[in-house]
Design a protein around this motif. Sequence first.
Motif, PDB file in Angstrom:
ATOM      1  N   GLU A  60      22.536 -21.890 -50.909  1.00 35.40           N
ATOM      2  CA  GLU A  60      23.018 -22.464 -49.693  1.00 35.40           C
ATOM      3  C   GLU A  60      21.834 -22.533 -48.823  1.00 35.40           C
ATOM      4  N   GLY A  61      20.474 -22.055 -49.267  1.00 36.78           N
ATOM      5  CA  GLY A  61      19.172 -21.982 -48.708  1.00 36.78           C
ATOM      6  C   GLY A  61      19.344 -20.975 -47.459  1.00 36.78           C
ATOM      7  N   ARG A  62      19.733 -19.723 -47.612  1.00 38.41           N
ATOM      8  CA  ARG A  62      20.014 -18.762 -46.733  1.00 38.41           C
ATOM      9  C   ARG A  62      18.867 -17.709 -47.199  1.00 38.41           C
ATOM     10  N   VAL A  63      18.292 -17.856 -48.210  1.00 42.86           N
ATOM     11  CA  VAL A  63      17.419 -16.561 -48.676  1.00 42.86           C
ATOM     12  C   VAL A  63      16.256 -17.325 -49.175  1.00 42.86           C
ATOM     13  N   GLY A  64      14.820 -16.736 -48.873  1.00 47.43           N
ATOM     14  CA  GLY A  64      13.811 -17.071 -49.488  1.00 47.43           C
ATOM     15  C   GLY A  64      13.304 -16.422 -50.763  1.00 47.43           C
ATOM     16  N   ASP A  65      12.433 -17.086 -51.660  1.00 48.19           N
ATOM     17  CA  ASP A  65      12.070 -16.532 -52.760  1.00 48.19           C
ATOM     18  C   ASP A  65      11.520 -15.183 -52.635  1.00 48.19           C
ATOM     19  N   VAL A  66      10.738 -15.107 -51.504  1.00 46.07           N
ATOM     20  CA  VAL A  66      10.160 -13.473 -51.498  1.00 46.07           C
ATOM     21  C   VAL A  66      10.947 -12.699 -51.437  1.00 46.07           C
ATOM     22  N   GLU A  67      12.271 -12.916 -50.958  1.00 48.01           N
ATOM     23  CA  GLU A  67      13.203 -11.665 -50.699  1.00 48.01           C
ATOM     24  C   GLU A  67      13.834 -11.614 -52.235  1.00 48.01           C
ATOM     25  N   VAL A  68      14.097 -12.821 -52.834  1.00 47.63           N
ATOM     26  CA  VAL A  68      14.895 -12.717 -54.282  1.00 47.63           C
ATOM     27  C   VAL A  68      13.815 -11.762 -55.309  1.00 47.63           C
ATOM     28  N   LYS A  69      12.586 -12.245 -55.124  1.00 51.84           N
ATOM     29  CA  LYS A  69      11.519 -11.653 -55.845  1.00 51.84           C
ATOM     30  C   LYS A  69      11.420 -10.198 -55.695  1.00 51.84           C
ATOM     31  N   GLU A  70      11.560  -9.651 -54.280  1.00 51.46           N
ATOM     32  CA  GLU A  70      11.334  -8.385 -53.899  1.00 51.46           C
ATOM     33  C   GLU A  70      12.174  -7.469 -54.652  1.00 51.46           C
ATOM     34  N   LYS A  71      13.601  -7.925 -54.623  1.00 58.56           N
ATOM     35  CA  LYS A  71      14.765  -7.231 -54.940  1.00 58.56           C
ATOM     36  C   LYS A  71      14.696  -7.185 -56.644  1.00 58.56           C
TER      37      LYS A  71
END
Length: 352
Positions: free
Chosen positions: A265-276
């Motif tokens: 949906e375009g509500r999270v950035g790659d940085v957060e996904v990668k951090e987790k």
Amino acid sequence: MTAQRMLTGDRPTGKLHLGHYVGSIANRVKLHQRYESFFIIADLHMLTTKNTRDDIARATQNARDMVLDSLAAGIDPDTATFYLQSAIQEVGDLNTLFQNLVTVPRLERVPSLKDMARDAGKDEMPYGLLGYPVLQAADILCVKAHVVPVGKDNAAHVEVTRELARRFNHLYGEVFPVPELVSAETPTLVGTDGRAKMSKSLGNVIALSDEPADVRRKVMGMYTDPNRVRADVPGTVEGNPVFQYHDVFNPNRAEVADLKSRYREGRVGDVEVKEKLATALNAFLDPVRERRARYEADRGLVDELIVEGTERTRRVVRQTVFDARKAMGLTGVYTQLRRKAERSRKPAVTTA
């Protein structure tokens, strides 16, 4: 009844990584106490693509690292036999016996061999690489293995082994079990570059022994959806390496589902996904690192395991080669020649 046996292992070309883990190590850990388990350090197979003096010189430390990584992943040293392939010359004898039971066109149909030659920068396939599946069959059958947990690339090799076992038994009598392939739940793991499977030769790996900071750095540099230029642009989850890793290594399924939904949906950035993802990977690797440090601190343990395992395996292989030669009738050929030669050398009995 003798316990059934398992044979598996790797080439000593560097430390083991997450691709190895999902491809075969996870199965090895689950299975190794159910079977009499042999772990080959396949340095002769290494020569098919890495055969310089420097490559060979590095094999000693690489062998130690392989065993350490295996123990760190959960292999029990008290129930596993590690051995060095090149130290057991009788494997070559069995390889010779098998060579005439398979054709060149059959080996040329093994799909991974061309990939291995390409990845090694070979313009033409070496003879040894073409015969890789035959030597691998000798490795598996020399200990009369019943199961072989391998990754996707080696599945076709094991099928050659099964064919050779059946053909030998048909021609000469039942000597070898026909081994079963144990497939991984996740056949392959794409590398951090997103372009090919995880491979040491391509430098796109996360090693089982990587420190937390190294894992985080590699994850933050991972390939992701190339069409997503901003966090508010809907992204693609399917085929996205970062989410593939989440699916395999992140046990928090609710978190993974939430990340996928917001990503689409375009509500999270790659940085957060990668951090987790980095957090999940480090949580997975923490106990692996702890076990590795503990075994590494036990000086001499790994060398002892390899040497003792090699001596034990040599005894097993010698018996197997004898069984194979006897079934073929090869032991009788020389015995008959020797006996006749001995009779001819006896002095004739004279009578007075």
